[in-house]
Design an enzyme around this catalytic site. Structure first.
Site, PDB file in Angstrom:
ATOM      1  N   GLU A  81       0.834  -1.205   0.000  1.00  0.00           N
ATOM      2  CA  GLU A  81       0.000   0.000   0.000  1.00  0.00           C
ATOM      3  C   GLU A  81       0.870   1.258   0.000  1.00  0.00           C
ATOM      4  O   GLU A  81       1.733   1.413   0.853  1.00  0.00           O
ATOM      5  CB  GLU A  81      -0.914   0.007   1.230  1.00  0.00           C
ATOM      6  N   CYS A 143      -6.745  -1.211   9.395  1.00  0.00           N
ATOM      7  CA  CYS A 143      -5.424  -1.241   8.749  1.00  0.00           C
ATOM      8  C   CYS A 143      -5.099   0.112   8.128  1.00  0.00           C
ATOM      9  O   CYS A 143      -3.996   0.648   8.306  1.00  0.00           O
ATOM     10  CB  CYS A 143      -5.369  -2.325   7.679  1.00  0.00           C
ATOM     11  N   HIS A 162      -0.499  -5.826   2.828  1.00  0.00           N
ATOM     12  CA  HIS A 162      -1.703  -6.635   2.988  1.00  0.00           C
ATOM     13  C   HIS A 162      -1.435  -8.032   2.429  1.00  0.00           C
ATOM     14  O   HIS A 162      -1.033  -8.166   1.270  1.00  0.00           O
ATOM     15  CB  HIS A 162      -2.890  -6.010   2.247  1.00  0.00           C
TER      16      HIS A 162
END
Length: 209
Positions: A81, A143, A162
């Site tokens: 991410e 998250c 993730h």
């Protein structure tokens, strides 16, 4: 006399499936620098507790890079991410709490980006039988909330990985190896982006995993 420089990496893990992979990574180590110390910490799916613990981590330990690892049960790939978002947190945590107004940090930037180029890390990483992909949407749950706050507190020196659930195609041993390779690349990229801290800054130093 030249002061020894210490890289400080902290990796914060999520659910039990992630913990199995993290244990494998702890066995493997990072294998890149003897000055990197690994430590582990598990955060609950709790907005307020996450905020409290992250503040303590960044203020007391002051790591060079914090890597968060969470699970996405809907995917079969590992996603790196690039950024965390400040708004639209509408789902409650395990205690039924929702951030006021759906906002992580009142008055904070809409988006916080990591100093690590996740596209570059994806390009360089190669782990047999494991797909590693780039993402700009961490999902607007705990998250994403954790990542945004960590990026804010650490001035961009954080990352979020993730991972999919463990399976026969992705056993804990393979996940541990994949995380090792990914984090090695993240450390190299963060070194390019940011000068190392001195020993004085890193007095509490090491690497928390």
């Amino acid at each position: 006399m030249v002061e020894e420089e210490i890289q400080f990496l902290q990796v914060v893990r999520g659910p039990p499936h992630v913990s199995h992979g993290m244990r494998e990574l702890s066995k493997l180590g990072l294998g890149v620098d003897t000055n990197i110390e690994l430590r582990t910490l598990q955060l609950p799916v709790d907005y307020r507790e996450v905020s409290r613990r992250l503040t303590t981590i960044w203020e007391d330990l002051r790591p060079q890079l914090v890597v968060h690892v969470g699970m996405d049960p809907s995917t079969k790939a590992i996603f790196l991410e690039q950024c965390g978002k400040n708004r639209s947190y509408r789902d409650t945590d395990i205690r039924g709490f929702q951030p006021e107004g759906g906002v992580c940090l009142s008055g904070g930037p809409e988006v916080m980006h990591s100093v690590v180029s996740m596209k570059e890390v994806c390009r360089r990483v190669s782990v047999e039988d494991v797909e590693v992909a780039f993402s700009r949407d961490a999902g607007r749950y705990v998250c994403d909330y954790t990542y945004y706050l960590s990026l804010y507190l650490g001035n961009g020196h954080a990352a979020l990985i993730h991972v999919p659930p463990l399976s026969h195609r992705l056993p804990a041993s393979l996940l541990g190896r994949a995380l090792q390779v990914i984090i090695q690349e993240m450390l190299e990229d963060s070194e390019v982006q940011t000068p190392k801290y001195s020993t004085q800054r890193e007095a509490a130093g090491g690497c928390l995993l």
